[in-house]
Design a protein around this motif. Structure first.
Motif, mmCIF file in Angstrom:
data_model
loop_
_atom_site.group_PDB
_atom_site.id
_atom_site.type_symbol
_atom_site.label_atom_id
_atom_site.label_comp_id
_atom_site.label_asym_id
_atom_site.label_seq_id
_atom_site.Cartn_x
_atom_site.Cartn_y
_atom_site.Cartn_z
ATOM 1 N N TYR A 118 -3.332 5.153 -2.510
ATOM 2 C CA TYR A 118 -4.293 6.140 -2.033
ATOM 3 C C TYR A 118 -3.800 7.517 -2.453
ATOM 4 O O TYR A 118 -2.697 7.929 -2.074
ATOM 5 N N THR B 41 -9.429 6.727 8.626
ATOM 6 C CA THR B 41 -10.047 6.059 7.476
ATOM 7 C C THR B 41 -9.161 4.940 6.938
ATOM 8 O O THR B 41 -9.613 3.814 6.703
ATOM 9 N N LEU B 42 -7.877 5.247 6.741
ATOM 10 C CA LEU B 42 -6.971 4.224 6.225
ATOM 11 C C LEU B 42 -6.783 3.099 7.231
ATOM 12 O O LEU B 42 -6.655 1.923 6.842
ATOM 13 N N GLU C 63 -7.389 4.655 -5.114
ATOM 14 C CA GLU C 63 -8.527 5.226 -4.401
ATOM 15 C C GLU C 63 -8.164 6.636 -3.934
ATOM 16 O O GLU C 63 -7.025 6.889 -3.520
ATOM 17 N N TYR D 69 -1.343 -0.825 -4.017
ATOM 18 C CA TYR D 69 -2.665 -0.212 -3.908
ATOM 19 C C TYR D 69 -2.405 1.209 -3.435
ATOM 20 O O TYR D 69 -1.871 1.425 -2.349
ATOM 21 N N ILE E 165 -8.548 9.946 -1.426
ATOM 22 C CA ILE E 165 -8.851 10.219 -0.035
ATOM 23 C C ILE E 165 -8.674 11.715 0.220
ATOM 24 O O ILE E 165 -7.718 12.320 -0.265
ATOM 25 N N GLN F 133 -8.910 1.839 9.021
ATOM 26 C CA GLN F 133 -10.069 0.945 8.926
ATOM 27 C C GLN F 133 -10.053 0.122 7.642
ATOM 28 O O GLN F 133 -10.758 -0.870 7.523
ATOM 29 N N LYS F 134 -9.224 0.541 6.696
ATOM 30 C CA LYS F 134 -9.173 -0.131 5.397
ATOM 31 C C LYS F 134 -7.991 -1.083 5.255
ATOM 32 O O LYS F 134 -8.077 -2.088 4.548
ATOM 33 N N ILE F 135 -6.867 -0.744 5.888
ATOM 34 C CA ILE F 135 -5.646 -1.515 5.690
ATOM 35 C C ILE F 135 -4.998 -1.867 7.028
ATOM 36 O O ILE F 135 -5.215 -1.187 8.034
ATOM 37 N N ASN F 136 -4.207 -2.914 7.018
ATOM 38 C CA ASN F 136 -3.518 -3.340 8.246
ATOM 39 C C ASN F 136 -2.171 -2.639 8.412
ATOM 40 O O ASN F 136 -1.658 -2.530 9.530
ATOM 41 N N ASN G 240 -6.292 -0.407 -8.957
ATOM 42 C CA ASN G 240 -5.815 -0.479 -7.580
ATOM 43 C C ASN G 240 -5.476 0.914 -7.032
ATOM 44 O O ASN G 240 -4.368 1.186 -6.589
ATOM 45 N N THR H 14 0.831 -1.198 0.000
ATOM 46 C CA THR H 14 0.000 0.000 0.000
ATOM 47 C C THR H 14 0.869 1.253 0.000
ATOM 48 O O THR H 14 1.972 1.265 0.536
#
Length: 245
Positions: free
Chosen positions: A29, A72-73, A54, A27, A56, A75-78, A52, A3
């Protein structure tokens, strides 16, 4: 898939960096102060077959915006593998040190210096969860005090009281940060993509965004044996493009 988060990614070098990282199976952002412009940038890249990505909403000068983006991130990625602090403003030229409004200097520093610091602090936990975290702080050759002291340097006469000093400060912070994290897997560098033709300089630069972005991406994808705490410039012709501070 790894990411990446890029600030100021809806146009120019940031946009091209997003494109190239997406092509390299990240991926991505795209941070954009104006979410609609970020979404339009994503649409352009998806039209090229890159899915791939998005957008923000991210205004690096607003702590609430940075905090919201981090939440926000989270909650989307680890984990976050790459952070590229690309957003920047010039403050307009000329910038006479005796005549410039100090408010302009503060505004430039808010984006170019304090913005990246806020980004790093808010996203550090996500970066620490990556096996190979990379931070690229986009700087300028105009941030080099050594070159600014050399009358033979081709940009010696290009001096200003806001933009160059903001990048010098960013360079100094990066050096301190890299030292603080030197015993970790972080690779943290300041990267000057060179004098590139973009909206930022009314398209006066001799370089192109593709080459500039390629130079930035190189340091976003450093291997575990790569350098950290260094200053690399696409415009500097020394060994490995390593610029003096």
């Amino acid at each position: 898939m790894k990411t990446a988060l890029i600030t100021g990614a809806n146009k120019s070098i940031g946009f091209e960096v997003a494109k190239q990282l997406a092509q390299k199976e990240h991926y991505v952002y795209l941070g954009s102060r104006d979410l609609q412009k970020g979404e339009e940038a994503v649409a352009k890249l998806k039209a090229l077959g890159l899915n791939n990505l998005e957008a923000i909403q991210l205004d690096v000068t607003a702590q609430d915006s940075v905090s919201s983006a981090a939440t926000t991130l989270g909650q989307k990625i680890n984990s976050l593998d790459v952070l590229i602090n690309n957003a920047g403003i010039s403050g307009g030229f000329p910038q006479s040190p005796t005549e410039i409004d100090t408010g302009v200097i503060r505004e430039v520093f808010e984006t170019n210096f304090f913005g990246p610091i806020e980004m790093i602090k808010k996203f550090l936990d996500l970066l620490k969860k990556s096996a190979s975290p990379r931070i690229v702080n986009v700087t300028s050759g105009l941030g080099s005090l050594t070159l600014h002291s050399d009358p033979s340097w081709k940009y010696y006469a290009v001096k200003g009281a806001a933009y160059g000093p903001s990048k010098t400060a960013l360079n100094a912070y990066t050096l301190v940060l890299a030292h603080a994290l030197k015993e970790t897997s972080f690779k943290i560098n300041v990267i000057d993509p060179g004098y590139t033709a973009t909206d930022f300089n009314q398209h006066r630069g001799p370089g192109n965004v593709e080459d500039a972005a390629r130079f930035v991406v190189k340091y976003a994808l450093l291997g575990n044996d790569g350098p950290t705490g260094r200053f690399f410039s696409h415009d500097f012709e020394g060994k490995d493009n390593e610029s003096p501070w």
